[in-house]
Design a protein around this motif. Structure first.
Motif, PDB file in Angstrom:
ATOM      1  N   GLU A   1      -4.349   0.310   9.126  1.00 32.08           N
ATOM      2  CA  GLU A   1      -4.747  -1.094   9.016  1.00 32.08           C
ATOM      3  C   GLU A   1      -5.962  -1.310   9.903  1.00 32.08           C
ATOM      4  O   GLU A   1      -5.936  -0.970  11.080  1.00 32.08           O
TER       5      GLU A   1
ATOM      6  N   THR B   1       0.832  -1.199   0.000  1.00 30.67           N
ATOM      7  CA  THR B   1       0.000   0.000   0.000  1.00 30.67           C
ATOM      8  C   THR B   1       0.871   1.255   0.000  1.00 30.67           C
ATOM      9  O   THR B   1       0.560   2.233  -0.671  1.00 30.67           O
TER      10      THR B   1
ATOM     11  N   THR C   1      -7.802  -4.853   6.268  1.00 33.29           N
ATOM     12  CA  THR C   1      -7.807  -3.910   5.156  1.00 33.29           C
ATOM     13  C   THR C   1      -6.747  -2.862   5.413  1.00 33.29           C
ATOM     14  O   THR C   1      -6.653  -2.327   6.518  1.00 33.29           O
ATOM     15  N   THR C   2      -5.914  -2.594   4.399  1.00 34.33           N
ATOM     16  CA  THR C   2      -4.925  -1.524   4.504  1.00 34.33           C
ATOM     17  C   THR C   2      -5.328  -0.401   3.556  1.00 34.33           C
ATOM     18  O   THR C   2      -5.792  -0.655   2.446  1.00 34.33           O
ATOM     19  N   ALA C   3      -5.161   0.833   4.029  1.00 30.94           N
ATOM     20  CA  ALA C   3      -5.512   1.996   3.212  1.00 30.94           C
ATOM     21  C   ALA C   3      -4.466   3.087   3.440  1.00 30.94           C
ATOM     22  O   ALA C   3      -3.968   3.252   4.549  1.00 30.94           O
TER      23      ALA C   3
ATOM     24  N   VAL D   1       0.029   4.300   6.713  1.00 31.26           N
ATOM     25  CA  VAL D   1      -0.994   3.353   6.278  1.00 31.26           C
ATOM     26  C   VAL D   1      -1.830   2.995   7.499  1.00 31.26           C
ATOM     27  O   VAL D   1      -1.293   2.743   8.579  1.00 31.26           O
TER      28      VAL D   1
ATOM     29  N   GLN E   1      -2.655   1.787  -3.064  1.00 28.85           N
ATOM     30  CA  GLN E   1      -3.909   1.069  -3.282  1.00 28.85           C
ATOM     31  C   GLN E   1      -4.416   0.447  -1.978  1.00 28.85           C
ATOM     32  O   GLN E   1      -3.624   0.026  -1.128  1.00 28.85           O
ATOM     33  N   VAL E   2      -5.737   0.363  -1.848  1.00 35.20           N
ATOM     34  CA  VAL E   2      -6.365  -0.306  -0.711  1.00 35.20           C
ATOM     35  C   VAL E   2      -6.272  -1.811  -0.935  1.00 35.20           C
ATOM     36  O   VAL E   2      -6.457  -2.289  -2.050  1.00 35.20           O
ATOM     37  N   ARG E   3      -5.952  -2.547   0.111  1.00 33.55           N
ATOM     38  CA  ARG E   3      -5.818  -4.006   0.008  1.00 33.55           C
ATOM     39  C   ARG E   3      -6.613  -4.683   1.112  1.00 33.55           C
ATOM     40  O   ARG E   3      -6.711  -4.163   2.214  1.00 33.55           O
ATOM     41  N   GLU E   4      -7.140  -5.869   0.802  1.00 29.71           N
ATOM     42  CA  GLU E   4      -7.810  -6.714   1.783  1.00 29.71           C
ATOM     43  C   GLU E   4      -7.162  -8.083   1.757  1.00 29.71           C
ATOM     44  O   GLU E   4      -6.850  -8.603   0.688  1.00 29.71           O
TER      45      GLU E   4
END
Length: 172
Positions: free
Chosen positions: A124, A82, A108-110, A122, A87-90
């Motif tokens: 989490e 991220t 989820t990371t944003a 970031v 990008q947002v990740r799950e």
């Protein structure tokens, strides 16, 4: 010479700003999931109440020490990804609580960006899905049991069918 300025509007805006900060802090602390804010060095900068209750006082520690009780970094790190692309990740993780218990979490990371749009931290957010995984495991076991029982019943019915055939053949 004396000069006077009405600062009533400024004071009202300051109170409003303080109220907004208190509300944001309350939201951050009371949300029912694990929240942490981490820098590019993988050090936890902030953590909410649910996070602290589950993992202990983690601010200032490396995320991999807190989440997994490890001394080395994770090979695949969605948080660093991220940072790299914003990008947002799950993803799903198995984490270790402060008490040493394992828990399954949907994480989820944003990105948190500065005024220039550069990712400076970031956030989490994790939701405990341990009960869901345990139920899934139990349902799998029940499915295997039902399959085994139905196979046994089918064997009995086939045996009875064969017996009925022999009895009918004997009567003829």
């Amino acid at each position: 010479m004396e000069m006077h300025t009405d600062i009533g509007e400024v004071k009202r805006l300051e109170r409003e700003l303080e109220h907004s900060r208190e509300r944001l802090t309350q939201l951050f602390e009371e949300v029912p999931c694990f929240i942490s804010v981490q820098g590019p060095d993988r050090v936890i900068r902030h953590a909410n109440r649910k996070f602290r209750e589950t993992f202990g006082p983690a601010v200032g520690d490396y995320c991999y020490k807190v989440y997994k009780h490890r001394d080395e970094q994770c090979l695949v790190c969605p948080m660093l990804q991220t940072f790299a692309d914003g990008q947002v990740r799950e993803h799903e993780e198995v984490l270790t609580t402060g008490d040493g218990e394992k828990l399954h979490a949907l994480v989820t990371t944003a990105p948190l960006r500065d005024e220039n749009g550069v990712v400076e931290a970031v956030i989490e957010m994790g939701v405990d899905i341990t009960q869901i995984r345990e139920l899934q495991s139990q349902l799998t076991s029940i499915g295997l049991l039902v399959g085994s029982i139905s196979h046994g019943i089918k064997g009995l019915l086939t045996g009875l069918d064969g017996g009925i055939y022999l009895v009918n053949s004997g009567f003829e």
